[in-house]
Design a protein around this motif. Structure first.
Motif, PDB file in Angstrom:
ATOM      1  N   ARG A  27      27.288  -8.363 -31.541  1.00 49.90           N
ATOM      2  CA  ARG A  27      27.056 -10.043 -31.098  1.00 49.90           C
ATOM      3  C   ARG A  27      27.619 -10.480 -32.584  1.00 49.90           C
ATOM      4  O   ARG A  27      27.400 -10.693 -33.205  1.00 49.90           O
TER       5      ARG A  27
ATOM      6  N   CYS B 239      27.217  -6.028 -18.641  1.00 52.33           N
ATOM      7  CA  CYS B 239      26.906  -6.873 -19.606  1.00 52.33           C
ATOM      8  C   CYS B 239      26.015  -7.626 -18.870  1.00 52.33           C
ATOM      9  O   CYS B 239      25.358  -7.940 -17.642  1.00 52.33           O
TER      10      CYS B 239
ATOM     11  N   LEU C   7      29.109 -10.629 -26.816  1.00 47.29           N
ATOM     12  CA  LEU C   7      28.270  -9.416 -27.111  1.00 47.29           C
ATOM     13  C   LEU C   7      29.702  -8.183 -26.902  1.00 47.29           C
ATOM     14  O   LEU C   7      30.605  -8.790 -26.258  1.00 47.29           O
TER      15      LEU C   7
END
Length: 125
Positions: free
Chosen positions: A72, A96, A79
């Protein structure tokens, strides 16, 4: 407005690589642990990987350990998931998701605060 927008999916041959990205907005990204979750056609969701708020701790499902790398960039609210040595069984839609409880995520509980819409990964020759 909270948004998680995944990108980077596509079709790749077995053994190939892809890098997924997830751009976050509308919430304090750096305050949340993050996960990648995938779902193959006809199957339930599967937790893939997680990373803590600072990025110093990462966790992987056994099925992807050694092949996938989560990271990240809190300055960019993004991310990532680097996927190498892809196999046909990695074919799925990848999402995500954000959580304040990384232990629950690792345990396979899917009570995340926010979800993206997903990006499709297809591994086929």
């Amino acid at each position: 407005q909270v948004q998680l927008v995944e990108s980077g999916g596509g079709m790749v041959q077995p053994g190939g690589s892809l890098r997924l990205s997830c751009a976050a907005s509308g919430f304090t990204f750096s305050s949340y642990d993050m996960s990648w979750v995938r779902q193959a056609p006809g199957k339930g969701p599967e937790w893939v990987s997680a990373i803590n708020t600072g990025g110093g701790s990462t966790y992987y499902a056994d099925s992807v350990k050694g092949r996938f790398t989560i990271s990240r960039d809190n300055a960019k609210n993004t991310l990532y998931l680097q996927m190498n040595s892809l196999k046909p069984e990695d074919t799925a839609r990848y999402y995500c998701a954000s959580t304040r409880n990384i232990a629950a995520a690792i345990a396979g509980r899917f009570d995340y605060a926010y979800w993206g819409q997903g990006t499709q990964v297809t591994v086929s020759s």
